[in-house]
Design an enzyme around this catalytic site. Structure first.
Site: not given
Ligand code: C5P
Length: 228
Positions: A58, A207, A60, A63, A31, A115
């Site tokens: 991604d 992460r 988003k 527009d 992603k 979220t």
């Molecule tokens: O490191 P981690 O597993 O938390 O990364 C989650 C990814 O999903 C990040 O790119 C974050 O911006 C994205 N994301 C999220 N929660 C959302 C929408 C997108 O964690 N509600």
């Protein structure tokens, strides 16, 4: 259902991104979000594609329909397999994006309610009278009815959205944490296995993989966990 793993490339440099792709060679999907894309532009999509990987771009989009349609076409031309737009852009915008990617392999995912927005923000800042859960359901249905191939949602919405939308739409969820990982700033997490069992088509993990001393092993453990 065969659930796929998408590894998040939230970093600033090409070197870091491509070393994560190499370390997670066991994975097919990566992603690229606003951070990396704004740093490096379309070249990073080409670079990841050249490694034989699929890209979830991604960005988003939100527009007027004409602009989003041209952006969606540009993303499809770049070879992005998945792209995102905000469902709140409305029926005409989503439909225009869908028409623009017809004939390509690109699939459109809609984001419903971020979220990071709670009920108070929805009511007082955005002027919505619904709860976040109600707004998510309504916007997910609007997105799919307007031609989106799927939606992005939090793990706690998986059950209800899979029931509402049926089996066909893609449902992609971040907020996934294996038992062996820390939660970081994610509040309501699910394990990869739970997300797969709740109907996720794809899980998005950053992460727990990228900060693991052996990212390839972390990714392999997650893949093992989501096997049907
Ligand atoms: O490191 P981690 O597993 O938390 O990364 C989650 C990814 O999903 C990040 O790119 C974050 O911006 C994205 N994301 C999220 N929660 C959302 C929408 C997108 O964690 N509600």
């Amino acid at each position: 259902m065969n659930t796929e793993l998408i590894v998040v490339l939230d970093m600033d440099t090409k070197k870091e991104a491509l070393s994560a792709v190499a370390a997670c060679d066991v994975c097919s999907w990566f992603k690229i979000g606003a951070q990396l894309f704004t740093r490096l532009g379309p070249s990073i999509v080409h670079d990841v594609r050249k490694k034989g990987k699929q890209v979830f771009l991604d960005l988003k989009y939100h527009d007027i329909p004409n602009t989003v349609a041209h952006a969606a076409k540009a993303a499809a031309d770049l070879g992005a397999g998945l792209i995102t737009l905000h469902a709140s852009g409305g029926h005409a915008m989503i439909e225009a994006a869908r028409v623009a990617v017809e004939g390509s392999e690109t699939r459109i995912l809609a984001v419903t309610i971020l979220t990071s927005l709670n009920e108070a923000a929805l009511q007082h800042e955005l002027g919505l009278s619904e709860t976040p859960a109600e707004a998510v359901r309504r916007l997910a249905q609007l997105a799919v009815d307007s031609g989106a191939h799927g939606i992005v949602c939090s793990p706690r919405e998986l059950d209800v959205l899979r029931t509402t939308l049926g089996d066909e739409p893609l449902i992609v969820t971040p907020g996934v944490r294996p038992d062996w990982a820390t939660q970081d700033d994610q509040k309501r997490v699910m394990t990869p296995r739970e997300a797969a069992q709740s109907g996720a088509s794809m899980i998005v993990v950053g992460r727990p993989i990228l900060k693991h001393p052996d990212p390839g092993h972390a990714a392999a453990m997650i893949l093992e966990e989501i096997q049907p």
